[in-house]
Write an enzyme that holds these catalytic residues in place. Structure first.
Site, PDB file in Angstrom:
ATOM      1  N   ILE A 188       1.193  -1.086  -0.149  1.00 14.01           N
ATOM      2  CA  ILE A 188       0.002   0.151   0.438  1.00 14.01           C
ATOM      3  C   ILE A 188       1.054   1.581   0.286  1.00 14.01           C
ATOM      4  CG2 ILE A 188      -1.698   1.269   1.386  1.00 14.01           C
ATOM      5  CD1 ILE A 188      -2.008  -1.891   0.528  1.00 14.01           C
ATOM      6  N   CYS A 189       0.662   2.405  -0.635  1.00 14.89           N
ATOM      7  CA  CYS A 189       1.648   3.358  -0.693  1.00 14.89           C
ATOM      8  C   CYS A 189       2.928   3.368  -0.835  1.00 14.89           C
ATOM      9  CB  CYS A 189       0.801   4.003   0.212  1.00 14.89           C
ATOM     10  SG  CYS A 189       1.278   6.276   0.495  1.00 14.89           S
ATOM     11  N   THR A 190       3.852   4.305  -0.171  1.00 11.15           N
ATOM     12  CA  THR A 190       4.948   3.824  -0.166  1.00 11.15           C
ATOM     13  C   THR A 190       5.461   2.389   0.280  1.00 11.15           C
ATOM     14  OG1 THR A 190       4.913   4.655   2.323  1.00 11.15           O
ATOM     15  CG2 THR A 190       5.788   6.125   0.142  1.00 11.15           C
ATOM     16  N   THR A 242       3.649   2.888  -6.593  1.00  9.74           N
ATOM     17  CA  THR A 242       3.130   3.750  -5.301  1.00  9.74           C
ATOM     18  C   THR A 242       2.777   5.448  -5.435  1.00  9.74           C
ATOM     19  OG1 THR A 242       4.303   4.036  -3.660  1.00  9.74           O
ATOM     20  CG2 THR A 242       5.672   5.517  -5.754  1.00  9.74           C
ATOM     21  N   ALA A 294      -1.350   2.487  -5.458  1.00  9.60           N
ATOM     22  CA  ALA A 294      -1.233   4.085  -5.226  1.00  9.60           C
ATOM     23  C   ALA A 294      -1.566   4.538  -3.497  1.00  9.60           C
ATOM     24  CB  ALA A 294      -1.612   5.129  -6.349  1.00  9.60           C
TER      25      ALA A 294
END
Length: 334
Positions: free
Chosen positions: A113-115, A133, A166
């Site tokens: 998830i994300c970073t 990301t 992202a």
């Protein structure tokens, strides 16, 4: 991965947490899987940390942990790797990266998830793969890890058994895709409706509402025109009509749009009408003639031309995307 009947063996989801983890990266996917259980799913979620200790998130909220990553014995159906705002230091944490590798080795599907994508990349798990990301950090992911092909606009990407997503809320999109993969589109759709979110959000990370991404203008006259278009896209918004309402010449209004908005009046009107049409197509089954009329395009043919020009697909194809998370469109390296 084949779906499982709701009465079969529970689907095991393992979520890695660590000090400084972003809270929504953790709770968003957990809420999706918990909601799926209300519609016939059998997800069992557990949290693990590198050493088994409870953690404090970046928001200052404490999270309890079920066990240490090294104590995970069973193969997980899904491993969730969240991110955190201090990812530059997290990617240097050897114990954390060891936990990421160990969990991935015992997982049918690993999802960041994300970073969290930086943790996968630092662990060597994204080499030779496509990934995404948060848009703000996509360039840094590509620069730090040149063996990773970064898609900066995707909401989520699937390459083999690994999925990356992202920004923080896109973890929900990714989790809905996993629910569809396991339990089918009907269950995923029920979960999306229960959580009041899109089954599949339109566009990519670059999508924001027209008014959100429109540059701020200090021109009161121009703000009134922008508001009028947004409030009723189906009204007469030709250059001549807008100029009359504003009490200025067509040339002056065009100059205001150019100087303050870096666009033309016609382009702005079309963008607002596109957004209105997308919302209608996402949320209902209105005939195309009705969609075209209510959003100012006038005819289904004009609507089709605008969609093809702006999105590269027809309105019918756009609507069809909201019958499914369409996870296949996220790409698969195998």
């Amino acid at each position: 991965m084949q779906g499982r009947p709701s009465g079969g063996k529970p689907l095991l989801v393992t979520v890695l947490v660590f000090p400084g983890v972003r809270l929504l990266d953790v709770t968003g996917p957990i809420e999706v899987f918990a909601s799926a259980n209300e519609f016939g799913g059998r997800y069992r979620v557990r949290t693990v940390s590198p050493n088994g200790a409870d953690v404090v998130t970046a928001a200052g909220t404490g999270l309890g942990v079920d066990l240490a990553a090294a104590d995970v014995e069973y193969v997980s159906d899904v491993v969730v790797i969240p991110g955190g705002p201090e990812w530059p230091s997290l990617i240097k944490d050897d114990a954390l990266l060891d936990a990421v590798r160990a969990l991935d080795a015992r997982s049918r599907r690993t999802a960041s998830i994300c970073t969290g994508a930086f943790l996968l990349a630092a662990a060597g798990l994204l080499d030779g793969r496509r990934a995404t990301t948060h848009w703000r950090f996509a360039d840094q992911l590509a620069l730090r890890y040149p063996r990773v092909t970064v898609d900066a606009d995707a909401l989520f990407v699937r390459d083999g058994h690994i999925m990356t997503s992202a920004g923080v809320s896109s973890g929900i999109d990714l989790s809905l895709a996993l629910v569809e993969e396991h339990l089918g589109a009907d269950t995923a759709r029920a979960v999306a409706k229960d959580m009041v979110v899109f089954m599949q959000r339109p566009g990519g990370q670059s999508q924001f509402s027209v008014r959100t991404r429109t540059p701020h203008t200090r021109q009161e006259l121009l703000r009134r025109i922008l508001d009028a278009v947004a409030e009723d896209p189906s009204a007469n918004h030709t250059l001549a009509a807008m100029s009359r309402r504003a009490g200025v010449s067509a040339r002056h209004l065009t100059r205001l749009f150019h100087d303050d908005m870096a666009t033309t009046p016609a382009r702005y009107v079309e963008q607002v009408r596109m957004e209105a049409a997308q919302a209608m197509l996402e949320g209902g089954d209105d005939p195309m003639a009705s969609v075209a009329h209510r959003t100012g395009f006038g005819s289904p043919e004009s609507l089709r031309r605008a969609f093809t020009r702006n999105l590269g697909i027809t309105p019918g194809a756009y609507r069809a995307r909201f019958r499914s998370t369409n996870a296949a469109r996220a790409g698969d390296g195998n």
